[in-house]
Design a protein around this motif. Sequence first.
Motif, PDB file in Angstrom:
ATOM      1  N   ASP A 206       7.209   0.497   8.966  1.00  0.00           N
ATOM      2  CA  ASP A 206       8.441   1.070   9.521  1.00  0.00           C
ATOM      3  C   ASP A 206       8.828   2.339   8.780  1.00  0.00           C
ATOM      4  O   ASP A 206       9.214   3.332   9.386  1.00  0.00           O
ATOM      5  N   THR A 207       8.706   2.311   7.467  1.00  0.00           N
ATOM      6  CA  THR A 207       9.072   3.474   6.657  1.00  0.00           C
ATOM      7  C   THR A 207       8.168   4.653   6.986  1.00  0.00           C
ATOM      8  O   THR A 207       8.644   5.764   7.229  1.00  0.00           O
ATOM      9  N   ILE A 208       6.853   4.416   6.992  1.00  0.00           N
ATOM     10  CA  ILE A 208       5.909   5.507   7.227  1.00  0.00           C
ATOM     11  C   ILE A 208       6.081   6.054   8.639  1.00  0.00           C
ATOM     12  O   ILE A 208       6.138   7.258   8.849  1.00  0.00           O
ATOM     13  N   GLU A 209       6.234   5.135   9.591  1.00  0.00           N
ATOM     14  CA  GLU A 209       6.361   5.539  10.988  1.00  0.00           C
ATOM     15  C   GLU A 209       7.576   6.435  11.179  1.00  0.00           C
ATOM     16  O   GLU A 209       7.534   7.420  11.920  1.00  0.00           O
ATOM     17  N   SER A 210       8.666   6.118  10.473  1.00  0.00           N
ATOM     18  CA  SER A 210       9.887   6.910  10.639  1.00  0.00           C
ATOM     19  C   SER A 210       9.747   8.310  10.036  1.00  0.00           C
ATOM     20  O   SER A 210      10.468   9.220  10.404  1.00  0.00           O
ATOM     21  N   MET A 211       8.807   8.495   9.122  1.00  0.00           N
ATOM     22  CA  MET A 211       8.652   9.798   8.471  1.00  0.00           C
ATOM     23  C   MET A 211       7.649  10.702   9.186  1.00  0.00           C
ATOM     24  O   MET A 211       7.651  11.906   8.998  1.00  0.00           O
ATOM     25  N   MET A 212       6.757  10.097   9.986  1.00  0.00           N
ATOM     26  CA  MET A 212       5.674  10.866  10.596  1.00  0.00           C
ATOM     27  C   MET A 212       6.018  11.371  11.988  1.00  0.00           C
ATOM     28  O   MET A 212       6.707  10.696  12.738  1.00  0.00           O
ATOM     29  N   GLN A 213       5.517  12.553  12.325  1.00  0.00           N
ATOM     30  CA  GLN A 213       5.665  13.109  13.668  1.00  0.00           C
ATOM     31  C   GLN A 213       4.438  12.767  14.513  1.00  0.00           C
ATOM     32  O   GLN A 213       4.558  12.209  15.581  1.00  0.00           O
ATOM     33  N   ASP A 214       3.271  13.159  14.012  1.00  0.00           N
ATOM     34  CA  ASP A 214       2.007  12.889  14.693  1.00  0.00           C
ATOM     35  C   ASP A 214       1.037  12.363  13.662  1.00  0.00           C
ATOM     36  O   ASP A 214       1.030  12.823  12.540  1.00  0.00           O
ATOM     37  N   GLY A 215       0.215  11.452  14.072  1.00  0.00           N
ATOM     38  CA  GLY A 215      -0.775  10.950  13.133  1.00  0.00           C
ATOM     39  C   GLY A 215      -1.259   9.584  13.536  1.00  0.00           C
ATOM     40  O   GLY A 215      -1.014   9.129  14.661  1.00  0.00           O
ATOM     41  N   LEU A 216      -1.935   8.950  12.614  1.00  0.00           N
ATOM     42  CA  LEU A 216      -2.586   7.694  12.921  1.00  0.00           C
ATOM     43  C   LEU A 216      -2.477   6.783  11.705  1.00  0.00           C
ATOM     44  O   LEU A 216      -2.617   7.232  10.570  1.00  0.00           O
ATOM     45  N   ILE A 217      -2.190   5.511  11.967  1.00  0.00           N
ATOM     46  CA  ILE A 217      -2.190   4.521  10.897  1.00  0.00           C
ATOM     47  C   ILE A 217      -3.254   3.490  11.264  1.00  0.00           C
ATOM     48  O   ILE A 217      -3.280   3.001  12.395  1.00  0.00           O
ATOM     49  N   VAL A 218      -4.130   3.184  10.342  1.00  0.00           N
ATOM     50  CA  VAL A 218      -5.214   2.239  10.597  1.00  0.00           C
ATOM     51  C   VAL A 218      -5.087   1.075   9.613  1.00  0.00           C
ATOM     52  O   VAL A 218      -4.942   1.285   8.417  1.00  0.00           O
ATOM     53  N   LEU A 219      -5.147  -0.135  10.152  1.00  0.00           N
ATOM     54  CA  LEU A 219      -4.996  -1.321   9.304  1.00  0.00           C
ATOM     55  C   LEU A 219      -6.286  -2.117   9.294  1.00  0.00           C
ATOM     56  O   LEU A 219      -6.917  -2.294  10.322  1.00  0.00           O
ATOM     57  N   SER A 220      -6.698  -2.610   8.151  1.00  0.00           N
ATOM     58  CA  SER A 220      -7.814  -3.552   8.131  1.00  0.00           C
ATOM     59  C   SER A 220      -7.598  -4.641   7.098  1.00  0.00           C
ATOM     60  O   SER A 220      -6.831  -4.486   6.156  1.00  0.00           O
ATOM     61  N   ASP A 221      -8.265  -5.760   7.342  1.00  0.00           N
ATOM     62  CA  ASP A 221      -8.176  -6.903   6.426  1.00  0.00           C
ATOM     63  C   ASP A 221      -9.143  -6.678   5.289  1.00  0.00           C
ATOM     64  O   ASP A 221     -10.289  -6.319   5.501  1.00  0.00           O
ATOM     65  N   VAL A 222      -8.678  -6.912   4.082  1.00  0.00           N
ATOM     66  CA  VAL A 222      -9.563  -6.758   2.925  1.00  0.00           C
ATOM     67  C   VAL A 222      -9.364  -7.916   1.953  1.00  0.00           C
ATOM     68  O   VAL A 222      -8.373  -8.642   2.008  1.00  0.00           O
ATOM     69  N   GLU A 223     -10.349  -8.075   1.108  1.00  0.00           N
ATOM     70  CA  GLU A 223     -10.244  -9.022  -0.001  1.00  0.00           C
ATOM     71  C   GLU A 223      -9.946  -8.178  -1.231  1.00  0.00           C
ATOM     72  O   GLU A 223     -10.599  -7.163  -1.437  1.00  0.00           O
ATOM     73  N   VAL A 224      -9.009  -8.575  -2.017  1.00  0.00           N
ATOM     74  CA  VAL A 224      -8.746  -7.775  -3.218  1.00  0.00           C
ATOM     75  C   VAL A 224      -9.089  -8.521  -4.492  1.00  0.00           C
ATOM     76  O   VAL A 224      -8.980  -9.744  -4.575  1.00  0.00           O
ATOM     77  N   ARG A 225      -9.499  -7.741  -5.427  1.00  0.00           N
ATOM     78  CA  ARG A 225      -9.621  -8.227  -6.808  1.00  0.00           C
ATOM     79  C   ARG A 225      -8.936  -7.162  -7.626  1.00  0.00           C
ATOM     80  O   ARG A 225      -9.397  -6.043  -7.713  1.00  0.00           O
ATOM     81  N   ARG A 226      -7.806  -7.495  -8.159  1.00  0.00           N
ATOM     82  CA  ARG A 226      -7.039  -6.522  -8.934  1.00  0.00           C
ATOM     83  C   ARG A 226      -7.070  -6.913 -10.390  1.00  0.00           C
ATOM     84  O   ARG A 226      -6.809  -8.047 -10.751  1.00  0.00           O
ATOM     85  N   LEU A 227      -7.387  -5.946 -11.226  1.00  0.00           N
ATOM     86  CA  LEU A 227      -7.315  -6.189 -12.662  1.00  0.00           C
ATOM     87  C   LEU A 227      -6.028  -5.558 -13.148  1.00  0.00           C
ATOM     88  O   LEU A 227      -5.852  -4.352 -13.044  1.00  0.00           O
ATOM     89  N   VAL A 228      -5.130  -6.365 -13.630  1.00  0.00           N
ATOM     90  CA  VAL A 228      -3.854  -5.821 -14.096  1.00  0.00           C
ATOM     91  C   VAL A 228      -3.550  -6.367 -15.479  1.00  0.00           C
ATOM     92  O   VAL A 228      -4.082  -7.402 -15.891  1.00  0.00           O
ATOM     93  N   HIS A 229      -2.693  -5.677 -16.177  1.00  0.00           N
ATOM     94  CA  HIS A 229      -2.190  -6.206 -17.440  1.00  0.00           C
ATOM     95  C   HIS A 229      -1.129  -7.231 -17.115  1.00  0.00           C
ATOM     96  O   HIS A 229      -0.284  -6.994 -16.266  1.00  0.00           O
ATOM     97  N   ARG A 230      -1.210  -8.342 -17.787  1.00  0.00           N
ATOM     98  CA  ARG A 230      -0.304  -9.436 -17.497  1.00  0.00           C
ATOM     99  C   ARG A 230       1.140  -9.031 -17.763  1.00  0.00           C
ATOM    100  O   ARG A 230       1.444  -8.353 -18.730  1.00  0.00           O
ATOM    101  N   ASN A 231       2.018  -9.466 -16.874  1.00  0.00           N
ATOM    102  CA  ASN A 231       3.444  -9.211 -17.015  1.00  0.00           C
ATOM    103  C   ASN A 231       3.992  -9.963 -18.236  1.00  0.00           C
ATOM    104  O   ASN A 231       3.815 -11.168 -18.346  1.00  0.00           O
ATOM    105  N   PRO A 232       4.658  -9.285 -19.184  1.00  0.00           N
ATOM    106  CA  PRO A 232       5.147  -9.950 -20.390  1.00  0.00           C
ATOM    107  C   PRO A 232       6.061 -11.136 -20.093  1.00  0.00           C
ATOM    108  O   PRO A 232       6.005 -12.158 -20.778  1.00  0.00           O
ATOM    109  N   LEU A 233       6.901 -11.011 -19.042  1.00  0.00           N
ATOM    110  CA  LEU A 233       7.833 -12.100 -18.733  1.00  0.00           C
ATOM    111  C   LEU A 233       7.086 -13.339 -18.260  1.00  0.00           C
ATOM    112  O   LEU A 233       7.395 -14.454 -18.656  1.00  0.00           O
ATOM    113  N   GLU A 234       6.066 -13.100 -17.401  1.00  0.00           N
ATOM    114  CA  GLU A 234       5.266 -14.234 -16.912  1.00  0.00           C
ATOM    115  C   GLU A 234       4.550 -14.905 -18.061  1.00  0.00           C
ATOM    116  O   GLU A 234       4.418 -16.113 -18.118  1.00  0.00           O
TER     117      GLU A 234
END
Lengths: 245, 112
Positions: A206-234
């Motif tokens: 919704d946010t992107i669509e409201s900002m764009m005049q002309d263009g294309l948005i493409v969605l696909s399903d993916v599997e993610v593996r994210r390496l992140v630093h652990r949240n200190p609170l968690e």
Amino acid sequence: MLPKGPAKKVTIYLNEDSRYHLEPAWRAVVNFLRQKQVAGATVLRPSMGFGTHQMIHTLDTEGSMEHMPIRIEFVETGVRVDELLPTLYDMVTDGLIEVQDTSIIKSVVQGRQPQPVRPHEDIRGKAKLIRIYLGEADKFHGEPLYEAIVKRLRMMDVAGATVYRGILGYGAKRETHKKSLLQFSHDLPIMISVVEREERLPQILDTIESMMQDGLIVLSDVEVRRLVHRNPLEEEAKNAGTPAG
Amino acid sequence: MPEPQPAKYLRLHVGEDERWNGKPLYEAVVEKCRELEISGVSVFRGVEGFGESAEMHQSHLITRDRPILISIVETEENLARLLPEIEGILDTAMMAISDVQMIRICKSTLPH
């Protein structure tokens, strides 16, 4: 630190010389807020004002300095404000308490000690890959659209966004975007890629669509593996069961 | 949220110095797409990579054989129309097709 989103802003108007037990009322209020670990409070001393008695209190006229107005402001979550209000109600014997709905856009603390590097954590699961196609020359309120979109996504705490610039292409406007030596084009294709959890998709689109005049948005399903630093609170919540790394 | 439509996403990997009829291959592909009225094409240049011949595509002092990615988002029918035409001008290349959802945004009126 306050979370982003809806919150309450409380403003208290007092007389500088009003007292609560042995100390000035405004100081008692600030001490109480601190003791309750409110995220922050500001005391303002206005230069002029009047209250229900219709008497002007100002620094200019001599002799009436003792009834100067004082304003205390703080922002907290709705739940915390509800918890604090009965005591504040009791403390303010002469003045005004006002509560407003507000929303927290940014709440950051700078100047803290740098956190030690934490062990990596591997996050896996299903996600959506969003590719946004637009032109380099597209503008949003005067600034490049791709910059505006990235800034907005950052404000929304989207996990990440990458902008790619193409070397050739055409799109909705059917003009060839090309960069050559003789004919310098600033309207090359731009692609922004974002990977996020599926439940955040409607908000992002919704946010992107409201900002764009002309263009294309493409969605696909993916599997993610994210390496992140652990949240200190968690990590605190998990407790010290893991060996120090 | 705007309603996404099913579409196909084609990625075509070629080398920057590959040529067809005297012009860069990627330009030939873009021209072919325009001829067939494919709604949009974007060409991206990579920094480094390798392909079928296991030769590194990277920037040298004299040659600039970097990897090129051509991406096309189209309906299944239009892509089916395009594929045999593209295959005709490709020597060696890698094509990957995936299922996607697309949202076309077209708010401004086209200039005539």
